[in-house]
Design a protein around this motif. Structure first.
Motif, PDB file in Angstrom:
ATOM      1  N   TYR A 155      80.984  82.776  12.806  1.00 38.50           N
ATOM      2  CA  TYR A 155      81.923  83.126  13.874  1.00 38.50           C
ATOM      3  C   TYR A 155      82.187  84.634  13.837  1.00 38.50           C
ATOM      4  CZ  TYR A 155      86.026  83.942  10.845  1.00 38.50           C
ATOM      5  OH  TYR A 155      86.912  84.455   9.932  1.00 38.50           O
ATOM      6  N   GLN A 156      82.667  85.149  14.947  1.00 39.45           N
ATOM      7  CA  GLN A 156      83.206  86.497  14.997  1.00 39.45           C
ATOM      8  C   GLN A 156      84.072  86.651  16.241  1.00 39.45           C
ATOM      9  OE1 GLN A 156      80.810  90.033  15.918  1.00 39.45           O
ATOM     10  NE2 GLN A 156      79.181  88.734  16.724  1.00 39.45           N
ATOM     11  N   LEU A 157      85.024  87.560  16.167  1.00 40.49           N
ATOM     12  CA  LEU A 157      85.758  87.995  17.351  1.00 40.49           C
ATOM     13  C   LEU A 157      84.939  89.125  17.942  1.00 40.49           C
ATOM     14  CD1 LEU A 157      89.354  87.752  15.933  1.00 40.49           C
ATOM     15  CD2 LEU A 157      88.559  86.636  18.020  1.00 40.49           C
ATOM     16  N   ALA A 158      84.142  88.786  18.940  1.00 39.58           N
ATOM     17  CA  ALA A 158      83.079  89.669  19.416  1.00 39.58           C
ATOM     18  C   ALA A 158      83.506  90.444  20.657  1.00 39.58           C
ATOM     19  CB  ALA A 158      81.824  88.846  19.727  1.00 39.58           C
ATOM     20  N   ARG A 159      83.159  91.710  20.695  1.00 36.81           N
ATOM     21  CA  ARG A 159      83.332  92.518  21.889  1.00 36.81           C
ATOM     22  C   ARG A 159      82.113  92.314  22.785  1.00 36.81           C
ATOM     23  NH1 ARG A 159      87.982  94.012  23.471  1.00 36.81           N
ATOM     24  NH2 ARG A 159      87.389  96.056  24.236  1.00 36.81           N
ATOM     25  N   CYS A 160      82.372  92.060  24.074  1.00 39.42           N
ATOM     26  CA  CYS A 160      81.304  91.778  25.032  1.00 39.42           C
ATOM     27  C   CYS A 160      81.487  92.659  26.262  1.00 39.42           C
ATOM     28  CB  CYS A 160      81.329  90.310  25.439  1.00 39.42           C
ATOM     29  SG  CYS A 160      81.253  89.165  24.041  1.00 39.42           S
ATOM     30  N   TYR A 161      80.387  92.877  26.987  1.00 37.09           N
ATOM     31  CA  TYR A 161      80.403  93.824  28.101  1.00 37.09           C
ATOM     32  C   TYR A 161      79.606  93.258  29.276  1.00 37.09           C
ATOM     33  CZ  TYR A 161      81.536  96.738  24.072  1.00 37.09           C
ATOM     34  OH  TYR A 161      82.100  97.228  22.926  1.00 37.09           O
ATOM     35  N   ARG A 162      80.195  93.313  30.464  1.00 37.99           N
ATOM     36  CA  ARG A 162      79.499  92.850  31.666  1.00 37.99           C
ATOM     37  C   ARG A 162      79.789  93.804  32.811  1.00 37.99           C
ATOM     38  NH1 ARG A 162      80.227  86.199  31.342  1.00 37.99           N
ATOM     39  NH2 ARG A 162      79.263  86.019  29.289  1.00 37.99           N
ATOM     40  N   ASP A 163      78.731  94.287  33.411  1.00 39.94           N
ATOM     41  CA  ASP A 163      78.861  95.234  34.523  1.00 39.94           C
ATOM     42  C   ASP A 163      78.943  94.436  35.827  1.00 39.94           C
ATOM     43  OD1 ASP A 163      78.908  97.392  36.163  1.00 39.94           O
ATOM     44  OD2 ASP A 163      76.857  98.046  35.786  1.00 39.94           O
ATOM     45  N   GLU A 164      80.112  93.830  36.050  1.00 38.98           N
ATOM     46  CA  GLU A 164      80.319  92.988  37.220  1.00 38.98           C
ATOM     47  C   GLU A 164      81.022  93.763  38.320  1.00 38.98           C
ATOM     48  OE1 GLU A 164      80.834  88.535  35.597  1.00 38.98           O
ATOM     49  OE2 GLU A 164      82.481  89.852  35.065  1.00 38.98           O
ATOM     50  N   ASP A 165      80.946  93.224  39.540  1.00 41.35           N
ATOM     51  CA  ASP A 165      81.693  93.812  40.641  1.00 41.35           C
ATOM     52  C   ASP A 165      83.182  93.758  40.311  1.00 41.35           C
ATOM     53  OD1 ASP A 165      79.335  94.201  41.973  1.00 41.35           O
ATOM     54  OD2 ASP A 165      79.512  92.391  43.203  1.00 41.35           O
ATOM     55  N   PHE A 166      83.926  94.720  40.871  1.00 46.65           N
ATOM     56  CA  PHE A 166      85.344  94.820  40.570  1.00 46.65           C
ATOM     57  C   PHE A 166      86.079  93.546  40.975  1.00 46.65           C
ATOM     58  CE2 PHE A 166      84.734  99.599  41.402  1.00 46.65           C
ATOM     59  CZ  PHE A 166      84.306  99.784  40.098  1.00 46.65           C
ATOM     60  N   ARG A 167      86.896  93.047  40.073  1.00 45.18           N
ATOM     61  CA  ARG A 167      87.751  91.894  40.340  1.00 45.18           C
ATOM     62  C   ARG A 167      89.113  92.176  39.716  1.00 45.18           C
ATOM     63  NH1 ARG A 167      83.881  86.571  39.283  1.00 45.18           N
ATOM     64  NH2 ARG A 167      82.122  87.249  40.562  1.00 45.18           N
TER      65      ARG A 167
END
Length: 599
Positions: A219-231
């Motif tokens: 397990y980990q508390l993971a940092r994630c990144y997504r280049d999505e349209d602004f919401r």
């Protein structure tokens, strides 16, 4: 606890046991009150408030709100009648002997005093200002509580997972771009011109490699990144509690996750009754018009497709017709029903058909005159309505209509005050389809292949046991071995059994239109690893920001993130993203042209 160079006690450690003793406390001036030559200071630190009494006017005069001070003095009991039952330190006060100003504060752009906590949030400035001065906003007691609550959540999750013999492992945040459904944030590799890293959308492939590596419980508390349209309520970077296990099936993962969830909720002062109930994806859509149904209230969708199969009303001559009852809604004025039409149009619908059952039993509304006598006479019973109720309808494609009615159902509940933030209705949604239409107009994710199909979860999800042999022959109806955990109408986590056999993986990729060459280029490192003995494995990830938001009872995930981005993706505090200099641009190699090397 409080011993340091600047204090002997934290504010709330100064209790009746310290009466008559000298103490040193440090913190911020929360509030100042003057009474006939005596100044009263509320001193604030991370634990709360303690009252300081200053009899020397010369010492008190310079002190202002948010000055940082060190105060030495003697603890005494407050005079009879002056106790403050709302404070942990309400029975004592400190008579100041020495006051040292450690740092001064300019006038604040907005007030952060504890004394303002019970006042309307409307007195706060706009969010742009709050985020520009986030370091001040975080001083507010409400923000202190939510951020500290989030820290307790992390501790609770770690305790539960450590007890089950999981190993916390960090995975890299500079990886290769892989197809996971959204756009990657890309980072130029300066030392390899023309090449790029990607920031991970999730540790999905890496945690599967850890299963191949034999760690079995990660397990980990993971940092994630997504280049999505602004919401409005999405962040380009976010945190998830990421978990993977070997030699398990869906039931094992769900049982593990329930223990973790129960401990997380307990850390915030709430109890979760186990086991958490389940609903199939099909039932969730049919009954609630959502794959993340809010079960804090009832009011299920009623399907009327068969009821209107011979209808003369052209609008209801569609593949699907459904309805939602608005209890007591018949008395709403016409202008409110008109407003509902606009509400529906904002969600992409043409409008929202409705009827009203008046108190005398008469049926009225725009739809009523278009129905046959038989349809009118039996409608109230068919939708389980009563006199005084209104009924909203949707007709068209099944899923599109159900989604509209699901939104109507929640909006009715909101207007009726049924969405209580301190009530939690958790449920598992199971039995998801394996694929969905890649050209779904309601889906703005990036397709990963060249097929009309894309993964409902991700390309590494195992087909359900009943579909292992023929999922690629009937992808429209194929089901997966996956599961989501939902709370109060929000998906807070999702997972699946993973594909660990290369023959099944190759067939799934073929349905998605990903050629063997593309698969090898995009994630060949995973496929190659599976050739060396991959155990059966499965996992889940919990959205940490969304979970914290629900437990804190706040309106936005930005209120549980220390330094969030605006809805536009901008950082009001630091000014990111920002242009770079020509020198920086040249150094990164983003303009590298391989053809120039050949010349």
């Amino acid at each position: 606890m409080g011993q340091s160079a600047y204090r002997t006690h934290y504010a709330t450690e100064v209790t009746e046991a310290e009466i008559g003793k000298d103490v040193t406390v440090s913190g911020w001036v929360d509030r100042r009150r003057d009474h006939g030559g005596v100044a009263f200071i509320d001193l604030r630190d991370q634990t709360g408030l303690v009252q300081i009494v200053i009899y020397d006017e010369e010492i008190a005069r310079p002190l202002r709100s948010e000055f940082v001070v060190e105060i030495k003095g003697e603890v005494r009991a407050r005079p009879d009648g002056n106790e403050n039952t709302h404070l942990a330190t309400g029975k004592i006060e400190i008579v100041a002997r020495d006051v040292t100003i450690l740092a001064k504060s300019e006038a604040l752009p907005f007030q952060v005093s504890t004394a303002l906590e019970n006042e309307s949030e409307n007195k706060l400035p706009g969010e742009d200002t709050r985020l520009k001065y986030r370091y001040l906003d975080l001083r507010r007691p409400a923000m202190q509580r939510t951020i500290r609550m989030r820290a307790k959540m992390s501790k609770a999750a770690r305790e539960a997972l450590d007890e089950m013999n999981f190993c916390e492992i960090e995975t890299p945040t500079l990886i290769k771009s892989t197809p996971e459904g959204a756009r990657d944030f890309l980072v130029p590799a300066r030392l390899i011109p023309g090449s790029w890293y990607a920031l991970p959308q999730s540790p999905q492939l890496l945690k599967q490699l850890l299963m191949v590596s034999g760690f079995e419980k990660y397990y980990q508390l993971a940092r994630c990144y997504r280049d999505e349209d602004f919401r409005a309520d999405r962040q380009p970077e976010f945190t998830q509690l990421d978990i993977e296990m070997s030699f398990v099936d869906q039931e094992d993962v769900m049982a593990m996750a329930e223990k973790v969830i129960a401990n997380i909720w307990k850390s915030a002062g709430f109890e979760v009754k186990l086991p958490i109930p389940r609903i199939s994806w099909t039932d969730a859509m049919n009954k609630y018009g959502s794959d993340k149904p809010d079960l804090r209230f009832g009011n299920q969708i009623v399907e009327l497709t068969d009821y209107f199969k011979n209808t003369p009303f052209r609008v209801f001559q569609n593949p699907y017709v459904g309805a939602v009852v608005y209890k007591g809604g018949a008395s709403l004025p016409r202008r409110q029903f008109d407003a509902w039409q606009e509400w529906a149009k904002q969600r992409g619908a043409k409008g929202l058909a409705y009827v009203q059952f008046e108190e005398d039993g008469n049926l009225k509304g725009p739809v009523a005159k278009n129905l046959s006598d038989a349809e009118r006479n039996g409608l109230k019973e068919a939708v389980h309505a009563e006199n005084g109720d209104a009924v909203f309808f949707a007709a068209g494609r099944r899923e599109t209509s159900q989604l509209l009615l699901g939104a109507v159902r929640v909006e009715i509940a909101r207007r009726q005050g049924l969405l209580k933030p301190d009530e939690f209705a958790l449920t598992w949604v199971v039995d998801f389809p394996l694929f969905k239409q890649a050209d779904d107009p309601d889906d703005d994710d990036v397709a990963v292949g060249h097929s009309k199909w894309t993964s409902m979860h991700h390309p590494f999800t195992m087909p359900s046991a009943d579909w292992i042999d023929n999922f690629d022959q009937d992808p429209e109806h194929a089901m997966s071995d996956s599961y989501d955990i939902v709370c109060n109408g929000e998906e807070i986590g999702g997972g699946s059994v993973r594909i660990h056999r290369d023959d099944i993986q190759n067939r799934v990729l073929k349905v998605l239109g990903i050629t063997p060459e593309e698969a090898q280029e995009k994630f060949g490192f995973l496929l190659d690893a599976f050739k060396f003995g991959a155990p059966p494995h499965a996992g889940i990830a919990l959205g940490w920001d969304r979970t914290a938001q629900l437990l804190a009872g706040v309106g936005s995930i930005r209120d549980v993130i220390a330094f969030p981005k605006l809805g536009s993706g901008q950082d009001a505090l630091t000014g990111a993203p920002a242009p770079i200099t020509d020198a920086q641009r040249a150094e990164t190699g983003v303009d590298y042209d391989p053809d120039e090397d050949e010349d």
